[in-house]
Structures are given as C-alpha cells and as structure tokens.
Design an enzyme around this catalytic site. Structure first.
Site, PDB file in Angstrom:
ATOM      1  N   GLY A  25       0.800  -1.470  -0.011  1.00 24.38           N
ATOM      2  CA  GLY A  25       0.005   0.051  -0.005  1.00 24.38           C
ATOM      3  C   GLY A  25       0.749   1.153   0.110  1.00 24.38           C
ATOM      4  N   ALA A  26       1.893   1.317  -0.777  1.00 32.04           N
ATOM      5  CA  ALA A  26       2.979   2.188  -0.856  1.00 32.04           C
ATOM      6  C   ALA A  26       2.812   3.505  -2.130  1.00 32.04           C
ATOM      7  CB  ALA A  26       4.079   1.669  -0.791  1.00 32.04           C
ATOM      8  N   SER A  27       1.726   3.491  -2.490  1.00 28.28           N
ATOM      9  CA  SER A  27       1.470   4.401  -3.617  1.00 28.28           C
ATOM     10  C   SER A  27       0.996   5.762  -3.221  1.00 28.28           C
ATOM     11  CB  SER A  27       0.433   3.897  -4.644  1.00 28.28           C
ATOM     12  OG  SER A  27      -0.933   3.852  -3.961  1.00 28.28           O
ATOM     13  N   ARG A  28       0.710   6.043  -1.870  1.00 29.06           N
ATOM     14  CA  ARG A  28       0.346   7.301  -1.342  1.00 29.06           C
ATOM     15  C   ARG A  28       0.228   7.261   0.176  1.00 29.06           C
ATOM     16  NH1 ARG A  28      -6.153   7.444  -2.143  1.00 29.06           N
ATOM     17  NH2 ARG A  28      -6.865   5.807  -1.192  1.00 29.06           N
ATOM     18  N   ASN A 103       1.431  -2.316   5.285  1.00 30.86           N
ATOM     19  CA  ASN A 103       0.933  -1.147   5.412  1.00 30.86           C
ATOM     20  C   ASN A 103      -0.452  -1.068   4.782  1.00 30.86           C
ATOM     21  OD1 ASN A 103       0.913   2.080   5.705  1.00 30.86           O
ATOM     22  ND2 ASN A 103       0.767   1.673   3.545  1.00 30.86           N
ATOM     23  N   SER A 155      -2.606   0.605  14.634  1.00 33.54           N
ATOM     24  CA  SER A 155      -3.424   1.722  14.817  1.00 33.54           C
ATOM     25  C   SER A 155      -3.581   1.751  16.481  1.00 33.54           C
ATOM     26  CB  SER A 155      -4.564   1.993  14.069  1.00 33.54           C
ATOM     27  OG  SER A 155      -5.505   3.133  14.718  1.00 33.54           O
ATOM     28  N   TYR A 168     -12.506  -1.389  11.431  1.00 32.72           N
ATOM     29  CA  TYR A 168     -11.052  -1.006  11.224  1.00 32.72           C
ATOM     30  C   TYR A 168     -10.406  -1.482  12.735  1.00 32.72           C
ATOM     31  CZ  TYR A 168      -7.091   2.007  10.478  1.00 32.72           C
ATOM     32  OH  TYR A 168      -5.956   2.739  10.470  1.00 32.72           O
ATOM     33  N   ALA A 170     -11.028  -3.474  14.992  1.00 36.82           N
ATOM     34  CA  ALA A 170     -10.836  -4.974  15.034  1.00 36.82           C
ATOM     35  C   ALA A 170      -9.957  -5.741  14.294  1.00 36.82           C
ATOM     36  CB  ALA A 170     -12.166  -5.564  14.893  1.00 36.82           C
ATOM     37  N   LYS A 172      -7.220  -4.284  13.485  1.00 32.88           N
ATOM     38  CA  LYS A 172      -5.801  -3.614  14.010  1.00 32.88           C
ATOM     39  C   LYS A 172      -5.742  -4.289  15.273  1.00 32.88           C
ATOM     40  CE  LYS A 172      -5.239  -0.658  10.574  1.00 32.88           C
ATOM     41  NZ  LYS A 172      -3.986  -0.772   9.765  1.00 32.88           N
TER      42      LYS A 172
END
Length: 270
Positions: A25-28, A103, A155, A168, A170, A172
């Site tokens: 997930g490193a494009s942004r 990520n 998180s 979300y 749960a 994490k």
C-alpha cells in the site's frame, strides 16, 4: 500531490544500505512516506500498489531521483497467491528481501447496528488478511536466511475504541495479536516482528476525522496538540526495520502524540 524526497530526520536513523524492503500500500499517504523513508536510509524498495499504478511509479521516480533503487509492483494483499507473487517479484527485481512493511489498509466506517456484513469482511480481508498473507509469503525467505524485520502498521484504534470504527479497530487488534505470535515463532530464526500504532495522522485514510471542524475536537484530546505527519510514523518504521532495533521484537509502538496515555476526555484540573 508532489512526492517529497523523504521524511525529516532520515540522516539521524541507522543505515539500511544493502537491504531490500517491500512496503504494501505504498502508492500514497503513509505507505509512500515509509517507502521514501526507507529509501532515504539506503534500502532498495518494492513499492506495492493495488489500483494506482501512476502514483506508485511517482514514488519510484522520487526514490530514483535521489539516487535510490525502487520498483512498483501490483498486488491485492487480500489474495494469498498475489502476495506470493509480490514477494517473488521483489526478490527477482531487487535481489532479496530483508524488510517487510505491512501497511495496506482500508476503512468502511459505520455504526455497528448499520454495518453490512460485506463491509466488515472487506476490512478484515485487506487489513488483517493482508498482514497474514504477506507475512506467510515472506517468511520462507527470511527464515532460510535467518534474518529479517517485519513491521506491521496497526493503529491506536486496536487498543482503544472510537465511534463508527469497529471493523477497522478489530482488524488492527488482530494485527497486534498476530504481531506478537509472529515474533514468538520467528525469534529463534533471527527474524523480528513489531507493530507501529499511529494515532491520528494526516493521511487520506482518516481525512474524514481529522478535517472535520478543522480537527479541533480531536486535537483537544491529544496532549501534543497536533496530528502526526506521515514522516513521523515513517521514522519509527525505519528505526524498527534497522539495526538499532535489533533487540526489539513483539513490540507495539504507539506514535500518537500521547493520545493513548490520556484517561477519558475531560479537561485537566487547575
């Protein structure tokens, strides 16, 4: 949005020269900041993306413009076979794999009573499933070479509650537990696993929360009185990935300006 060369403080972190890192997930957003931060410390970086090839290639160009080495690789981390191909592609293009940063994540916010089953399942498949799938795919290489660092982006939601964030949060919390188990299983092979728990960071993923009313409602509950920048989280990830954290495994590191240290939401006395 232009991509910066790397987070502040990069020169103060341990060198990652000669290491190969994969960031999902490193494009942004946070993922891009992490990729740039690892590259600034000398790592060759595989920039994973799912849908935004153009943005991933922008991150790659920013790394290459600074003299680094990077490659953009597509994969849906919710798919175990795609994760296996992603790891194989990283090794084929960059010559190995020393650091895995899990990520990639999504959110589908709603109150529990209003949630659709498909929504919370989607969050679990990407957020938690992506960590499981990529860790399993990378584990064989890391165990054989008897070295490696896995950094999972969790998180503070995984240790605290917030209205409308149950899927979300749960996902994490599951990442936190999985991180500890990974650390215990992999330690004897010289492989470390840690998690970074950001608070409210200025990224697209939580923009709906941090931009409402200028974020004032949330800022009142953060002792540091500011949101984290992506580079603040990226600096901690780079530290955990590097030799300075050689004796850290199974740790859950909060980067939240003190938010999770606060008891309740009341005003201080005096």
């Amino acid at each position: 949005m232009p991509v910066s060369a790397g987070p502040r403080g990069a020169a103060d972190q341990p060198s990652l020269a000669g290491r190969v890192a994969l960031v999902t997930g490193a494009s942004r957003g946070l993922g891009a900041a992490i990729a740039l931060g690892l590259a600034a410390r000398g790592a060759a970086v595989a920039v994973n993306y799912h849908a935004s090839r153009a943005r991933a290639e922008e991150v790659v160009r920013a790394i290459e413009d600074e003299g680094g080495k990077a490659v953009a690789l597509p994969a849906d981390v919710a798919d175990p076979d795609a994760c296996a191909e992603l790891v194989a592609g990283t090794i084929a293009n960059l010559g190995g794999l020393d650091v895995l940063v899990n990520n990639a994540g999504i959110t589908k916010d709603s109150l529990i009573y209003q949630q659709e089953p498909a929504d919370w399942l989607a969050v679990m498949r990407v957020n938690f499933g992506g960590v499981v799938n990529c860790t399993r795919a990378a584990m064989g290489t890391m165990l054989r070479q008897r070295s490696g660092s896995i950094v999972n982006i969790s998180s503070v939601m995984g240790i605290r509650g917030w209205v409308g964030e149950s899927p979300y949060a749960a996902s994490k919390a599951a990442i936190n537990a999985f991180t500890r188990c990974t650390a215990v299983e992999a330690a004897r092979f010289g492989v470390r696993a840690n998690a970074v728990l950001p608070g409210f960071a200025a990224t697209d993923l939580v923009a709906g929360l941090t931009t409402k009313n200028g974020g004032r409602g949330i800022l009142r509950q953060i002792p540091a009185k500011s949101f984290a920048g992506p580079e603040d989280v990226a600096n901690v990830v780079a530290f955990l990935a590097g030799p300075g954290a050689a004796y850290m495994t199974g740790s859950l590191v909060t980067v939240d300006g003190g938010a999770s240290a606060v008891l309740g939401v009341g005003a201080p006395l005096g």
